[in-house]
Write a protein that holds these residues in place. Structure first.
Motif, PDB file in Angstrom:
ATOM      1  N   GLN A 161     -41.824   2.261  38.467  1.00 13.74           N
ATOM      2  CA  GLN A 161     -42.197   3.033  39.652  1.00 13.74           C
ATOM      3  C   GLN A 161     -41.737   4.484  39.593  1.00 13.74           C
ATOM      4  OE1 GLN A 161     -40.885   0.945  43.153  1.00 13.74           O
ATOM      5  NE2 GLN A 161     -42.374  -0.710  42.911  1.00 13.74           N
ATOM      6  N   ASP A 162     -40.791   4.810  38.727  1.00 13.28           N
ATOM      7  CA  ASP A 162     -40.288   6.176  38.681  1.00 13.28           C
ATOM      8  C   ASP A 162     -41.042   7.030  37.668  1.00 13.28           C
ATOM      9  OD1 ASP A 162     -39.374   4.815  36.493  1.00 13.28           O
ATOM     10  OD2 ASP A 162     -37.380   5.729  36.486  1.00 13.28           O
ATOM     11  N   MET A 163     -42.278   6.653  37.359  1.00 14.28           N
ATOM     12  CA  MET A 163     -43.086   7.378  36.396  1.00 14.28           C
ATOM     13  C   MET A 163     -44.317   7.983  37.056  1.00 14.28           C
ATOM     14  SD  MET A 163     -41.714   7.137  33.328  1.00 14.28           S
ATOM     15  CE  MET A 163     -40.313   6.221  32.635  1.00 14.28           C
ATOM     16  N   ILE A 164     -44.730   9.137  36.571  1.00 14.15           N
ATOM     17  CA  ILE A 164     -46.031   9.694  36.918  1.00 14.15           C
ATOM     18  C   ILE A 164     -47.049   9.037  36.000  1.00 14.15           C
ATOM     19  CG2 ILE A 164     -47.463  11.774  36.930  1.00 14.15           C
ATOM     20  CD1 ILE A 164     -44.935  13.365  37.559  1.00 14.15           C
ATOM     21  N   ALA A 165     -48.121   8.494  36.542  1.00 16.18           N
ATOM     22  CA  ALA A 165     -49.094   7.741  35.750  1.00 16.18           C
ATOM     23  C   ALA A 165     -50.505   8.231  36.027  1.00 16.18           C
ATOM     24  CB  ALA A 165     -48.988   6.252  36.059  1.00 16.18           C
ATOM     25  N   ILE A 166     -51.266   8.434  34.954  1.00 23.62           N
ATOM     26  CA  ILE A 166     -52.655   8.868  35.059  1.00 23.62           C
ATOM     27  C   ILE A 166     -53.542   7.808  34.430  1.00 23.62           C
ATOM     28  CG2 ILE A 166     -54.342  10.632  34.453  1.00 23.62           C
ATOM     29  CD1 ILE A 166     -50.738  11.573  34.174  1.00 23.62           C
ATOM     30  N   PRO A 167     -54.377   7.122  35.214  1.00 25.41           N
ATOM     31  CA  PRO A 167     -55.239   6.074  34.651  1.00 25.41           C
ATOM     32  C   PRO A 167     -56.377   6.677  33.831  1.00 25.41           C
ATOM     33  CG  PRO A 167     -55.751   6.413  36.970  1.00 25.41           C
ATOM     34  CD  PRO A 167     -54.553   7.277  36.666  1.00 25.41           C
ATOM     35  N   PHE A 168     -56.809   5.932  32.829  1.00 27.72           N
ATOM     36  CA  PHE A 168     -57.973   6.358  32.062  1.00 27.72           C
ATOM     37  C   PHE A 168     -58.649   5.132  31.452  1.00 27.72           C
ATOM     38  CE2 PHE A 168     -54.499   6.241  29.010  1.00 27.72           C
ATOM     39  CZ  PHE A 168     -55.066   5.719  27.863  1.00 27.72           C
ATOM     40  N   GLY A 169     -59.925   5.265  31.189  1.00 23.14           N
ATOM     41  CA  GLY A 169     -60.661   4.192  30.522  1.00 23.14           C
ATOM     42  C   GLY A 169     -61.160   3.081  31.418  1.00 23.14           C
ATOM     43  N   GLY A 170     -60.907   3.191  32.732  1.00 21.29           N
ATOM     44  CA  GLY A 170     -61.370   2.148  33.634  1.00 21.29           C
ATOM     45  C   GLY A 170     -60.489   0.915  33.615  1.00 21.29           C
ATOM     46  N   ASP A 171     -60.905  -0.111  34.357  1.00 21.56           N
ATOM     47  CA  ASP A 171     -60.142  -1.352  34.415  1.00 21.56           C
ATOM     48  C   ASP A 171     -60.130  -2.042  33.055  1.00 21.56           C
ATOM     49  OD1 ASP A 171     -59.583  -0.986  37.062  1.00 21.56           O
ATOM     50  OD2 ASP A 171     -61.190  -2.285  37.790  1.00 21.56           O
ATOM     51  N   GLY A 172     -59.079  -2.819  32.818  1.00 23.08           N
ATOM     52  CA  GLY A 172     -58.987  -3.587  31.593  1.00 23.08           C
ATOM     53  C   GLY A 172     -59.434  -5.021  31.815  1.00 23.08           C
ATOM     54  N   ARG A 173     -59.710  -5.685  30.702  1.00 25.71           N
ATOM     55  CA  ARG A 173     -60.117  -7.085  30.802  1.00 25.71           C
ATOM     56  C   ARG A 173     -59.935  -7.750  29.450  1.00 25.71           C
ATOM     57  NH1 ARG A 173     -66.194  -9.477  31.944  1.00 25.71           N
ATOM     58  NH2 ARG A 173     -65.576 -11.646  32.283  1.00 25.71           N
TER      59      ARG A 173
END
Length: 318
Positions: A161-173
């Motif tokens: 939780q103490d991280m800055i996070a940038i999503p990429f590539g869409g949802d995983g599966r």
């Protein structure tokens, strides 16, 4: 000679301290020497001099291996964040220049690295030729601060939780895949339990434990220790084994997408493998962000906006 002069003369230099952390990270004098651009014998001599200067043994050495002593491990845990902060301070000064430069170290899984390499890395390298991008591919989760990385990549469910996070590539599966030939010979499983009667390609985690296949439907979850004649520790090889008809494989969808598109593999049990939060680039939120990392984040966000705006499946994402 004053106390201050004695202290300064005995204090280890940045070169020695950086070399020490490299040896601990690689568990090898030779690998660390290759990274530092020096000979293994010179590096060994430097470490013996450091141990004499500090008055404590830092490494247990044998002819085959090297590992930190308890004192060495404690020194590494304390020193690594300090050196990382120093690197960031130097990088921050570099923001005053017109172009980002220096080394940018990112830790990521093989799958995440493939996604980054397909689109984001080429654009970044083209725009910022003065940055040396160092992508380290590992299956295990690491402490990016302690290990001296600027950023890492993890699935959304594994982020601190103490991280800055940038999503990429869409949802995983994850998907269960098999070759048309295998499914014709052995049948198509309709439920996860049916896998217990199939030949499955098993996956060994970096810890040495066998990965249990995970399934979910209508809030029902299952974890299966599937049987199989082949065990691998590389998802790309698992896909190859499935294409050859050796059994069913449970892999990240991106890894098998091209084989599925070409008809060499067929996905089964789709209703039991829902999507989840995909890959995120992450870094600590309590420190200065180096110019090179800021530039990489900007590039990633731009490519991700293009992906979202385009049709599904573009940019090679599953």
């Amino acid at each position: 000679m004053s106390y201050w002069q004695i202290f300064m003369n005995n204090r280890p230099g940045i070169t020695e301290l950086t070399a020490f952390t490299a040896i601990v990270r690689h568990s090898s004098f030779r690998a660390a020497a290759d990274e530092l651009g020096m000979s293994a014998s010179s590096l060994s001599h430097m470490m013996r001099a450091l141990e004499e200067r500090l008055g404590v043994r830092l490494f247990n050495r044998t002819t085959r291996s090297v590992a930190p002593t308890d004192a060495g491990a404690r020194f590494f845990r304390t020193l690594s964040p300090i050196l990382c902060e120093l690197d960031h301070a130097i990088a921050d000064v570099g923001t005053l220049s017109e172009r980002p430069s220096g080394r940018l170290r990112i830790n990521a899984s093989e799958i995440a690295t493939r996604i980054l390499m397909q689109w984001i890395v080429p654009a970044f390298v083209e725009r910022y030729p003065d940055v040396n991008l160092d992508l380290v591919t590992e299956g295990k989760l690491v402490d990016i601060v302690a290990e001296g990385f600027d950023a890492g990549v993890r699935l959304g469910e594994a982020l601190a939780q103490d991280m800055i996070a940038i999503p990429f590539g869409g949802d995983g599966r994850f998907v269960v895949v098999g070759s048309p030939d295998y499914l014709a010979r052995c049948g198509t499983p309709k439920t996860p339990d049916a896998l217990l009667k199939h030949r499955c390609i098993r996956f060994r985690l970096p810890s040495g434990k066998m990965y249990r296949w995970e399934f979910e439907r209508h809030h029902e979850t299952l974890k299966l220790d599937v049987p199989g004649p082949v065990t691998l520790d590389h998802t790309g090889l698992m896909v190859e084994a499935a294409v050859k008809g050796l059994g069913l494989a449970y892999v990240f969808a991106e890894t098998a997408q091209s084989e599925i598109n070409e008809g060499r593999l067929i996905a089964v049990l789709a209703e039991w493998t829902p999507s989840f939060a995909g890959h995120h680039l992450y870094y600590p939120n309590n420190r200065l962000v180096p110019a090179a990392l800021r530039s990489f984040v900007d590039t990633l966000r731009e490519i991700e906006r293009q992906r979202v705006a385009a049709s599904p499946g573009s940019f090679g994402y599953a």
